[in-house]
Design an enzyme around this catalytic site. Structure first.
Site, PDB file in Angstrom:
ATOM      1  N   HIS A   1       0.824  -1.214   0.000  1.00  0.00           N
ATOM      2  CA  HIS A   1       0.000   0.000   0.000  1.00  0.00           C
ATOM      3  C   HIS A   1       0.860   1.267   0.000  1.00  0.00           C
ATOM      4  CE1 HIS A   1      -3.733  -2.276   0.663  1.00  0.00           C
ATOM      5  NE2 HIS A   1      -3.025  -3.013   1.495  1.00  0.00           N
TER       6      HIS A   1
ATOM      7  N   ASN B   1     -10.228  -3.476   1.337  1.00  0.00           N
ATOM      8  CA  ASN B   1      -9.887  -3.353  -0.078  1.00  0.00           C
ATOM      9  C   ASN B   1     -11.109  -2.952  -0.883  1.00  0.00           C
ATOM     10  OD1 ASN B   1      -7.161  -4.110   0.160  1.00  0.00           O
ATOM     11  ND2 ASN B   1      -7.663  -6.280   0.039  1.00  0.00           N
TER      12      ASN B   1
ATOM     13  N   TYR C   1      -0.009  -5.133  11.305  1.00  0.00           N
ATOM     14  CA  TYR C   1      -0.177  -3.741  10.897  1.00  0.00           C
ATOM     15  C   TYR C   1       0.320  -2.781  11.976  1.00  0.00           C
ATOM     16  CZ  TYR C   1      -2.663  -4.556   6.523  1.00  0.00           C
ATOM     17  OH  TYR C   1      -2.987  -4.889   5.237  1.00  0.00           O
TER      18      TYR C   1
END
Length: 504
Positions: free
Chosen positions: A70, A142, A352
């Site tokens: 990303h 997404n 993350y």
């Protein structure tokens, strides 16, 4: 003599035009920003030229680690307005009818680097930060409702295969499909990505999905599984491989430019948020695992309910400060929302947050774009760039010196567990939904899918890898597999034989 003196430099700044004075990082005014201080007309540059040294030091430190995935993205601010009260399902206050919650949404591509063309085919990230009254909630999804893999242990392998070769530094379809040939459950995602979702005409004209199942729980501790689906009010449009190539020649920043231009013009994009709700007792009623992120919940089986609308209405003032430093993590949850047992989501909860600590530091949630709108009160302390201004002598708990901090009554809903420790799943059902998706496409969408997919699969040199992939498409739908086989000059008899050996 010096080429300039500090006094002359300061006087020059004072007598300059009405523009705000140029300063160093400590706020002191800069004099001459065009010439270095030297020891006489022909002498060496002096180390005491603080402006020169600081400019070079800061220039060499302008970059932070690029996101591994990303990396290419564009963000915008807006608000989410709840239109349906979900108090019976969740404690989360943002889902009370009429509640307005500020948001920051970052669109992105997954695989390609920060400066890559936005016309490249790729999954696209749709990450929303909700600044709620109970803290920040990050829904990190997404533009497709499913993903390639269903277990976080495969994520590094998947990304390594999709990224450029470590030898040539060039992305290679041979590496991509070599990996995917052992991941039959990716067939569904491939059918999405090589359709119109793979290269959106604009960020406004794409949907957004949480992908994973989550849990909503209420004040009684009752919980339901839920999926979050954002449906674009602008419609969903995409480019095929030929149209994307033409667009790249015109503007390879088309997604970013379109978003900036439309929001600046007051054409604010909107998405309606729908949820699908599933009772825990119904998890076993399907011919697939509802917690498998490679699967959708068909709306004819689990209907969608509209719960609110998200509107984007303001662009960041500074790209680096706000978009590049924005940090999303599925572990940023608020009371009333919990993760499900989805194996990919469980891994993302760790990875993350860990990634953001590496990229931006332990105090990255103090950066304005990441900062909650409510006070943060905990005993985490120090570290690089800590600007929390903590002034208490008590950084431990419990303490008799300060009132005991209030804590939430229940931190997790009680989920029944059964079975044994294991590492394999059940109910794979790798091809059914891919076939249903293919058959839902219009004739043109099918033509584009075949053309787009053949453009990459046709470059695979290993015949076995190519025919394994073709057998997946044939297993999903005979017409799908037959057309793909013809498009890449495969052997249909071989494809049929391999498909016959695959489990449904």
């Amino acid at each position: 003599m010096f080429k300039r003196s500090l006094l002359v430099a300061m006087l020059a700044t004072v007598t300059a035009a009405q523009a705000a004075p140029l300063t160093k990082d400590n706020g002191a005014p800069v004099g001459d920003n065009q010439n270095s201080i030297t020891a006489g007309p022909n002498g060496s540059v002096l180390l005491q030229d603080v402006q020169l040294v600081q400019k070079l030091q800061r220039f060499g430190r302008e970059r932070i680690p690029e996101r591994v995935v990303h990396a290419r993205g564009t963000g915008a601010y807006g608000e989410f307005v709840a239109t349906k009260d979900l108090s019976d399902l969740t404690l989360a206050s943002l889902f009370k009818a009429g509640t307005k919650t500020p948001v920051f949404l970052r669109f992105s591509t997954v695989i390609h680097g920060k400066g890559s063309p936005e016309t490249l085919r790729d999954p696209h990230g749709f990450a929303v930060k909700f600044y709620t009254q109970e803290g920040n909630w990050d829904l990190v999804g997404n533009q497709t409702p499913v993903f390639f893999i269903r277990d976080a242990i495969k994520f590094p392998d998947f990304i390594h295969a999709m990224k450029p070769s470590p030898v040539t530094n060039v992305q290679d379809a041979n590496r991509v499909f070599d990996f995917l040939s052992s991941q039959p459950w990716a067939t569904n995602m491939l059918t999405y990505v090589y359709g119109k979702q793979g290269v959106p005409t604009s960020y406004r004209e794409q949907d957004g999905f949480g992908v994973h199942a989550y849990k909503l729980y209420n004040d009684k501790g009752e919980y339901k599984y839920v999926k979050f689906n954002f449906r674009s009010k602008q419609g969903v449009k995409g480019l095929n491989v030929k149209e994307a190539a033409e667009q790249q020649g015109k503007d390879f920043n088309h997604l970013t430019n379109d978003l900036y231009n439309n929001i600046y013009a007051g054409n604010f994009p909107k998405w309606d948020l729908y949820i699908q709700v599933l009772d825990p007792k119904d998890l076993g009623k399907f011919d697939f695992d509802p917690l498998d992120p490679t699967k959708i919940w068909p709306t004819e089986l689990v209907p969608e309910t509209k719960v609110g609308t998200l509107t984007l209405n303001r662009m960041p003032k500074n790209f680096f400060n706000e978009t590049e430093q924005s940090a999303f993590a599925p572990g940023n949850l608020v009371p009333g929302i919990e993760p499900s047992e989805d194996r990919l989501l469980q891994g993302r909860i760790f990875s993350y947050s860990d990634t953001q600590m590496y990229r931006l530091g332990a105090n990255h949630q103090q950066i304005p774009v990441n900062r909650p709108v409510v006070n943060v009160n905990n005993n985490n302390q120090d570290g690089y760039m800590n600007v929390s201004e903590r002034d208490s002598d008590v950084n431990y708990e419990p303490s008799r010196k300060e009132p005991k901090a209030a804590t939430e009554k229940a931190r997790a809903v009680q989920t029944p567990l059964s079975g044994h420790v294991q590492q394999i799943g059940v109910k794979e059902q790798n091809f059914k939904q891919a076939g249903e998706l293919y058959r839902s496409y219009t004739a043109k969408e099918k033509d584009d899918l075949i053309m787009n997919l053949a453009a990459d699969l046709g470059n695979v040199k290993d015949s076995e890898t190519k025919h394994i992939m073709l057998s997946y498409f044939y297993k999903a739908d005979a017409d799908y597999g037959t057309r793909m086989t013809k498009a890449v000059n495969g052997n249909l008899a071989t494809v049929k034989a391999k498909a016959a050996k695959l489990k449904d």
